[in-house]
Scaffold this motif. Structure first.
Motif, PDB file in Angstrom:
ATOM      1  N   TYR A 157      16.684 -16.537 -36.814  1.00 33.69           N
ATOM      2  CA  TYR A 157      17.456 -15.339 -36.473  1.00 33.69           C
ATOM      3  C   TYR A 157      17.174 -14.812 -35.063  1.00 33.69           C
ATOM      4  O   TYR A 157      17.641 -13.748 -34.699  1.00 33.69           O
ATOM      5  N   GLN A 158      16.401 -15.598 -34.297  1.00 35.51           N
ATOM      6  CA  GLN A 158      16.182 -15.289 -32.890  1.00 35.51           C
ATOM      7  C   GLN A 158      15.633 -13.873 -32.664  1.00 35.51           C
ATOM      8  O   GLN A 158      16.226 -13.059 -31.975  1.00 35.51           O
ATOM      9  N   PHE A 159      14.472 -13.599 -33.263  1.00 33.34           N
ATOM     10  CA  PHE A 159      13.806 -12.330 -32.972  1.00 33.34           C
ATOM     11  C   PHE A 159      12.373 -12.603 -32.524  1.00 33.34           C
ATOM     12  O   PHE A 159      11.728 -13.548 -32.979  1.00 33.34           O
ATOM     13  N   PRO A 160      11.853 -11.806 -31.597  1.00 33.85           N
ATOM     14  CA  PRO A 160      10.507 -12.041 -31.061  1.00 33.85           C
ATOM     15  C   PRO A 160       9.414 -11.517 -31.986  1.00 33.85           C
ATOM     16  O   PRO A 160       9.641 -10.579 -32.763  1.00 33.85           O
ATOM     17  N   PHE A 161       8.236 -12.115 -31.889  1.00 34.10           N
ATOM     18  CA  PHE A 161       7.099 -11.655 -32.686  1.00 34.10           C
ATOM     19  C   PHE A 161       5.833 -11.757 -31.862  1.00 34.10           C
ATOM     20  O   PHE A 161       5.749 -12.518 -30.891  1.00 34.10           O
ATOM     21  N   SER A 162       4.841 -10.990 -32.248  1.00 28.61           N
ATOM     22  CA  SER A 162       3.490 -11.105 -31.684  1.00 28.61           C
ATOM     23  C   SER A 162       2.516 -10.916 -32.825  1.00 28.61           C
ATOM     24  O   SER A 162       2.885 -10.445 -33.910  1.00 28.61           O
ATOM     25  N   VAL A 163       1.269 -11.266 -32.601  1.00 24.27           N
ATOM     26  CA  VAL A 163       0.261 -11.197 -33.659  1.00 24.27           C
ATOM     27  C   VAL A 163      -0.854 -10.256 -33.245  1.00 24.27           C
ATOM     28  O   VAL A 163      -1.235 -10.203 -32.073  1.00 24.27           O
ATOM     29  N   ILE A 164      -1.387  -9.510 -34.208  1.00 18.42           N
ATOM     30  CA  ILE A 164      -2.456  -8.552 -33.934  1.00 18.42           C
ATOM     31  C   ILE A 164      -3.673  -8.883 -34.792  1.00 18.42           C
ATOM     32  O   ILE A 164      -3.559  -9.209 -35.973  1.00 18.42           O
ATOM     33  N   GLY A 165      -4.849  -8.842 -34.139  1.00 17.33           N
ATOM     34  CA  GLY A 165      -6.109  -8.974 -34.867  1.00 17.33           C
ATOM     35  C   GLY A 165      -6.670  -7.586 -35.085  1.00 17.33           C
ATOM     36  O   GLY A 165      -6.217  -6.832 -35.937  1.00 17.33           O
ATOM     37  N   SER A 166      -7.652  -7.208 -34.260  1.00 20.26           N
ATOM     38  CA  SER A 166      -8.170  -5.838 -34.346  1.00 20.26           C
ATOM     39  C   SER A 166      -7.395  -4.888 -33.446  1.00 20.26           C
ATOM     40  O   SER A 166      -7.564  -3.671 -33.527  1.00 20.26           O
ATOM     41  N   GLY A 167      -6.546  -5.423 -32.555  1.00 23.31           N
ATOM     42  CA  GLY A 167      -5.708  -4.569 -31.719  1.00 23.31           C
ATOM     43  C   GLY A 167      -6.445  -3.875 -30.594  1.00 23.31           C
ATOM     44  O   GLY A 167      -6.008  -2.824 -30.122  1.00 23.31           O
TER      45      GLY A 167
END
Length: 522
Positions: free
Chosen positions: A71-81
């Motif tokens: 669906y062509q949407f961006p993502f990012s990942v978070i650990g402790s931020g």
């Protein structure tokens, strides 16, 4: 943000199908919490992500990434931020993958490694390892941080002199690429093998994970990682006494001995560190600026500024060398290394700090280098922490890294940046075969101060590019910006990014801005 349109609803429904309603949210009261950190909001022009997704395992992550491509949407990942600006939302339909449900630890005591998921903290892993006579370094940013993230990102640890730069301790890895495929590196590349080895067979992809600042999630999400553990000659539980902020931590003196020496100049302190590394003695070795002593030791903001303005630590620990001897084999090892250390200090012209200074600092703060617990105190002084420079090279390069330009840029913005007396932390790795130099400073969480931080960072990046210095601030800039000054490495990186992330959905613009590169070529 097109929140609420048909595409938004479609993405939300599909995420719910993958994870269940309890583990997906598009509620603004929740998503907004993923747009703030310790900088002034107006400065970084934050926007909230549209979705928060909480996967529980590798298969969940793989399905989320597959959906992002479909669906062509961006993502990012978070650990402790901890360093939020590198993963916050930048575009419509942004999804932050929060890994807090992925917090499992498995320890192979015999083969001395641990398999961890993204939300395992340094404190958790360190505590479990110590019960088994093992340990690993912890990031001096604080043991509340994600151990996996620290092994992928920067890798500065308190015991790195002995245990090595964190990325060197990465073994087998399970890694979901931005195209949704699962890559298993090291010994895991062999069917049915375990996590015990980090290289090969044959050409190995682990190098894509190991760098100054890592790939910032732009090359996918690591869901499991094995990290090397090291022998621990201390007790199974880190000993503490008292109640915070007056809590003490003192390790058995027959196996651990702390020394603080000072020198007339920083150059002489660095030379002493070199000789200690040659002798291969000790478990911890750092040069700390007076700022760090005051940060770690002060129990309140009032106490910090009182001692700083008085100049107590500036007078007592200028050009210091901190050494902790570890009796890995026996008590006799400590006795032997103590004789070697004293001979080195005598030959290099060092001077022990007064016992009053030693007793004031060591019981309360020294073992923070073993397991960092007091580091959040640095935020209390002004509300924020900044760093103009974190350079990685050899001890020979330290003085060049801590050049006049660094201080000139810092002085230009002080105030509103707060006084740091030209902080100059030198951390050693791999028995001094490698080192880093860092200049930190406190500042307030005001728009004026945060703007000054950004302006000084821009000047540092320009200075780095001119003199071809590789350091943390320039490594956080998109590669297409800095690449032309460093052998055009961004062109190779762009090929890797396109191969692994053909739809450019994994944290776009952060590691490398593919769209900007393509636009410039039109």
């Amino acid at each position: 943000m097109p929140r609420g349109d048909e595409k938004h609803k479609l993405i939300y429904d599909e995420l719910v199908n993958i994870l269940s309603p309890n583990h997906v949210s598009d509620d603004p009261s929740i998503t907004q919490a993923y747009s703030r950190d310790f900088y002034a909001v107006s400065v970084l022009h934050r926007q909230s992500p549209e979705f928060i997704a909480l996967p529980g395992n590798t298969e969940d992550v793989q399905q989320i990434i597959g959906l992002a491509n479909r669906y062509q949407f961006p993502f990012s990942v978070i650990g402790s931020g901890l360093i939020f600006p590198v993963i916050g939302a930048r575009k419509p339909y942004w999804c932050i993958v929060d890994t807090k449900r992925m917090n499992k630890i498995e320890i192979d005591e015999k083969n001395m490694y641990a398999v961890i998921e993204p939300y395992v903290t340094h404190a958790q892993l360190h505590a479990e390892a110590m019960k088994r006579g093992l340990h690993m370094g912890t990031a001096l940013a604080g043991s509340q941080s994600s151990s996996m993230a620290n092994h992928l990102f920067q890798g500065m640890q308190g015991t790195a002199y002995r245990t090595g730069y964190a990325t060197r301790n990465i073994l087998g890895v399970e890694w979901v690429l931005p195209n949704g495929e699962v890559l298993r590196t090291g010994s895991l590349a062999n069917l049915g093998a375990s996590y015990f080895w980090g290289e090969g067979p044959g050409p190995d992809a682990r190098g894509l994970l190991r760098a100054n600042a890592g790939h910032l999630g732009a090359l996918g999400i690591v869901t499991k990682m094995a990290v090397k553990l090291h022998p621990w000659p201390g007790p199974p539980v880190l000993p503490t006494d008292g109640v915070a902020p007056e809590k003490k931590s003192e390790l058995p003196p027959d196996r651990f001995k702390w020394y603080i020496f000072t020198y007339p100049t920083l150059e002489e302190a660095i030379e002493a560190m070199r000789e200690i590394g040659k002798a291969e003695i000790g478990g911890i070795l750092h040069h700390w600026p007076p700022l760090f002593f005051n940060w770690k030791w002060s129990k309140s903001r009032e106490e910090y500024w009182s001692y700083w303005l008085e100049g107590y630590w500036q007078k007592q620990v200028k050009n210091s060398v901190l050494v902790c001897l570890w009796g890995f084999a026996s008590e006799k090892q400590v006795e032997y290394e103590e004789k070697v250390l004293k001979q080195i200090v005598e030959e290099t012209g060092g001077k022990l700090v007064p016992d009053e200074v030693h007793q004031r600092w060591v019981p309360y703060s020294a073992n923070d280098l073993v397991r960092a617990n007091n580091n959040c105190r640095v935020m209390r002084i002004g509300g924020c922490l900044g760093s103009n420079l974190i350079g990685f090279d050899s001890l020979d390069d330290i003085m060049r890294t801590l050049s006049g330009a660094t201080w000139e840029i810092l002085d230009k913005y002080t105030p509103p940046l707060l006084d740091s007396d030209h902080s100059d932390w030198v951390s050693t790795y791999d028995l001094c075969h490698f080192a880093s130099a860092e200049s930190d400073y406190p500042h307030e969480r005001t728009e004026e101060a945060c703007q000054a931080v950004l302006m000084s960072a821009r000047e540092v990046i320009a200075h780095d590019m001119k003199d071809q210095i590789v350091e943390f601030t320039s490594c956080l800039a998109p590669a297409n910006r800095t690449g032309p000054a460093f052998a055009n490495f961004h062109l190779l990186l762009a090929q890797i990014k396109k191969a692994l992330d053909p739809n450019n959905v994994a944290n776009p613009t952060r590691l490398i801005n593919i769209e900007a590169m393509e636009k410039a070529q039109e």
